[in-house]
Design an enzyme around this catalytic site. Structure first.
Site, PDB file in Angstrom:
ATOM      1  N   GLY A  53      23.262  85.781  10.440  1.00 33.29           N
ATOM      2  CA  GLY A  53      22.183  85.417  11.334  1.00 33.29           C
ATOM      3  C   GLY A  53      20.856  85.293  10.605  1.00 33.29           C
ATOM      4  CB  SER A  54      17.993  83.002  10.985  1.00 35.04           C
ATOM      5  OG  SER A  54      18.679  81.866  10.491  1.00 35.04           O
ATOM      6  N   GLY A  55      16.718  85.725  10.327  1.00 36.13           N
ATOM      7  CA  GLY A  55      15.898  86.874  10.657  1.00 36.13           C
ATOM      8  C   GLY A  55      15.942  87.974   9.628  1.00 36.13           C
ATOM      9  CG  HIS A  56      19.051  89.647   8.604  1.00 39.78           C
ATOM     10  ND1 HIS A  56      18.577  90.701   9.350  1.00 39.78           N
ATOM     11  CD2 HIS A  56      20.152  89.196   9.251  1.00 39.78           C
ATOM     12  CE1 HIS A  56      19.362  90.887  10.398  1.00 39.78           C
ATOM     13  NE2 HIS A  56      20.317  89.976  10.369  1.00 39.78           N
ATOM     14  CE  LYS A 104      24.308  90.424   6.881  1.00 41.67           C
ATOM     15  NZ  LYS A 104      24.588  88.959   6.785  1.00 41.67           N
ATOM     16  CG  ASP A 109      28.128  87.760  10.052  1.00 40.91           C
ATOM     17  OD1 ASP A 109      27.779  87.051  10.998  1.00 40.91           O
ATOM     18  OD2 ASP A 109      27.320  88.289   9.260  1.00 40.91           O
ATOM     19  CG  HIS A 218      21.621  92.782  13.746  1.00 42.07           C
ATOM     20  ND1 HIS A 218      22.611  93.328  12.958  1.00 42.07           N
ATOM     21  CD2 HIS A 218      21.570  91.459  13.435  1.00 42.07           C
ATOM     22  CE1 HIS A 218      23.148  92.377  12.203  1.00 42.07           C
ATOM     23  NE2 HIS A 218      22.526  91.242  12.471  1.00 42.07           N
TER      24      HIS A 218
END
Length: 330
Positions: A53-56, A104, A109, A218
């Protein structure tokens, strides 16, 4: 909500367009959401692919380049990329030597990378997979069965990436990636909650004057909530949690990672306390990396990752790397 965005629906697309403009050494496919080394496929080299996911950020797209990943697949914010993205990436980087998926341990995922492996293998690409599950804070979480994958992802991508660049075969690159994961442990702390663009408000309630020990990237709950602690106290708690789970018998790599909103002034001060604890526990430090590498949007906080290394792994760590977020030796 105060964010430097247009609308929540285009956050990932806008970021990818900006990344493409800033890094012409990468081939950024905005429509299909695949980031690839522009020189891929590299003859005789195993391809390395990761995503999530984006945001990391800078994980994972910021680690694409010589010495690390061949490609990365960004999903929506805190949402797994889809199998077609990963299969497309595999086709783009496969030179006939196979590809390694670095995954991960989050349920979406894992499932999507498994499906992508089947798609890639149907196209004649040899695929191996390594699961990163280094977080010692909790056994299961809202997003996982088993331990979460966090800071050790950087170590796996760097060390396996160096092995692939050295021309090692897929089986050896996979073995090194598994060894690094097994040698690594992490623990994270949140000082504030995270706010996603879609929600516009904090994803969990963390009252002023309190912190969460063992938080996930998250915003997943950790081990416990306590009144605010000093940097020294947090380092004692976090490092001891890692050392109790896997006492090192040799030197370690240290990652002191910011969660997105913690300034370097604080991270370096926290690193001083981490180094103090390690010295008091008799742990030898081989290398240290401090900064925001595996983040959670605007969360304030930090994580500590330790990876035990031998001379071979240390040589792979010191090997040249040239990516948007990690560079040395070139």
């Amino acid at each position: 909500m105060r964010m430097l965005i247009n609308v929540p629906e285009t956050v990932v697309e806008d970021a990818l367009r900006g990344m493409a403009a800033a890094h012409p050494e990468l081939n950024v496919d905005v429509e299909n959401r695949v980031i690839v080394r522009r020189d891929a496929p590299v003859a005789g080299k195993v391809g390395l692919i990761s995503g999530g996911g984006s945001g990391h950020e800078p994980l994972h797209g910021g680690f694409v380049g010589p010495g690390m990943l061949s490609a990365a697949c960004p999903g929506e914010v805190f949402t797994s990329p889809v199998p077609d993205q990963m299969a497309r990436a595999a086709s783009a980087v496969d030179s006939g030597q196979g590809v390694l998926f670095i995954v991960k341990n989050y349920t979406g995922d894992v499932l999507n990378f498994d499906m992508a492996a089947e798609l890639a293998e149907d196209e004649g690409v040899q695929v191996a997979k390594v699961l990163v599950n280094d977080d010692v804070a909790v056994t299961d979480s809202l997003f996982t069965a088993g331990r979460r994958g966090t800071g050790a992802t950087l170590f796996v991508e760097k060390l396996a990436g160096a092995a692939a660049d050295a021309g090692m075969p897929l089986e050896r690159v996979e073995s090194i990636a598994r060894q690094v994961n097994e040698n690594s442990r992490s623990f994270g702390v949140a000082l504030t909650a995270v706010t996603t663009p879609a929600k516009g408000t904090p994803t969990f309630d963390l009252p002023s004057g309190e912190l969460e020990l063992g938080i996930g990237i998250h915003g997943e709950p950790g081990r416990e909530r306590r009144p605010m602690m000093t940097s020294r106290e947090i380092a004692d708690f976090a490092v001891d949690a890692v050392l109790v789970d896997r006492p090192p018998t040799g030197p370690v790599l240290v990652l002191v990672n910011g969660m997105g909103s913690t300034p370097l002034l604080e991270l370096y001060g926290f690193n001083a306390e981490v180094q103090r604890v390690l010295a008091e526990r008799g742990v030898s430090v081989a290398r240290t990396l401090v900064g925001n590498y595996v983040t959670s949007l605007d969360m304030a906080g930090c994580s500590v990752t330790l990876c035990q290394v031998d001379e071979d792994l240390l040589r792979l760590w010191d090997a040249p790397v040239n990516t948007p977020a990690l560079r040395w030796g070139r």
